[in-house]
Motif scaffolding. Structure first.
Motif, PDB file in Angstrom:
ATOM      1  N   PHE A  20      -6.275 -35.037  37.204  1.00 26.74           N
ATOM      2  CA  PHE A  20      -5.174 -34.684  36.588  1.00 26.74           C
ATOM      3  C   PHE A  20      -3.860 -35.197  37.196  1.00 26.74           C
ATOM      4  N   GLY A  21      -3.930 -35.504  38.715  1.00 27.86           N
ATOM      5  CA  GLY A  21      -2.879 -35.932  39.580  1.00 27.86           C
ATOM      6  C   GLY A  21      -2.936 -37.456  39.156  1.00 27.86           C
ATOM      7  N   LEU A  22      -4.038 -37.977  38.875  1.00 26.18           N
ATOM      8  CA  LEU A  22      -4.183 -39.493  38.488  1.00 26.18           C
ATOM      9  C   LEU A  22      -3.575 -39.839  37.271  1.00 26.18           C
ATOM     10  N   TRP A  23      -3.902 -38.638  36.295  1.00 28.09           N
ATOM     11  CA  TRP A  23      -3.183 -38.942  35.002  1.00 28.09           C
ATOM     12  C   TRP A  23      -1.633 -39.072  35.124  1.00 28.09           C
ATOM     13  N   LEU A  24      -1.029 -38.394  36.072  1.00 24.87           N
ATOM     14  CA  LEU A  24       0.302 -38.140  36.095  1.00 24.87           C
ATOM     15  C   LEU A  24       0.773 -39.710  36.593  1.00 24.87           C
TER      16      LEU A  24
END
Length: 255
Positions: A72-76
């Motif tokens: 999820f952090g990577l998607w941000l």
């Protein structure tokens, strides 16, 4: 009693000298909610009606593990969402450099994806030295839409649903984002080794969200702003940089 922490000495200097009464200030106390399971009932049909055909469902209960949170952090940082209801086009996409992909995939992306139940389409574009990872699964898109909205690079934010579940998950959300939009580096000065991180985003809210998360973890960081400008006829948007340094960051490069 209210817990306190020391303020750095350099912050005590004013035009009129030191103001010792501000030497201490309260630490923000966080109540972690431990809501580490996302159930389908939270996001089901947030984009469509019940009659929409679902070819493959994602998991009805998703445990938010460190790997899921890093994803999820990577998607941000490196992700996007495309929604066109009229054309019934839905897509969640990641774009990586070819050098990064294997590291992310083997490190946490594949494991986090299995926890969610997403099968990705992977296109390696050797001529462009990049890898595109995408899914058109309506349920996967609904999950990301439920969490992040239809946000673009300048409007991304950390959703309340993912914030302050636990200290470990807050940290892994930051690490995933940092892998995408930032870097870790080790420096040496006067025989002392220390590490530093820096990330850049055109979303002010996203930068401030991560700044606040780091603060609750007891990790010092600062925000600097680069003004909007045109250099050699290239338009550079206003950007926000989040950075910090500590010896502990030298360990990141060893993992």
């Amino acid at each position: 009693k209210i817990p306190y922490e020391w303020v750095e000495a350099k912050k005590l200097v004013t035009k009129k000298g030191s103001t010792k009464h501000i030497l201490l200030y309260p630490i923000e106390k966080i109540q972690y909610n431990n809501r580490n399971i996302i159930r389908k009932s939270e996001w089901k049909n947030c984009l469509r009606d019940d009659n929409y055909f679902v070819k493959k469902s994602i998991n009805p209960e998703i445990k938010i593990t460190p790997e899921v949170m890093r994803l999820f952090g990577l998607w941000l940082g490196d992700g996007s969402i495309s929604i066109d209801k009229d054309k019934k086009y839905y897509c969640v996409n990641f774009t990586f450099s070819a050098e990064e992909f294997d590291y992310y995939w083997d490190g946490f992306f594949e494991k986090g994806s299995k926890e969610i139940g997403i099968d990705w389409s992977i296109q390696k574009r050797k001529e462009n030295h990049r890898v595109d990872v995408s899914t058109h699964s309506i349920e996967a898109v609904e999950l990301f839409y439920y969490l992040f909205g239809n946000s673009k690079a300048d409007t991304k934010y950390v959703p309340n649903r993912l914030m302050h579940i636990s200290k470990e998950l807050d940290f892994n959300l930051f690490i995933g984002y940092q892998f995408a939009d930032g870097h870790f580096r080790t420096r040496q000065k006067d025989g002392y080794t220390y590490g530093e991180f820096c990330s850049a985003s055109i979303s002010e809210r996203l930068t401030r969200d991560f700044h606040n998360i780091l603060k609750t973890l007891g990790i010092r960081s600062s925000i600097t702003i680069s003004k909007e400008k045109i250099i050699d006829k290239v338009h550079h948007q206003r950007a926000y940089y989040l950075s910090g340094s500590h010896r502990a960051w030298t360990l990141v490069n060893k993992k």
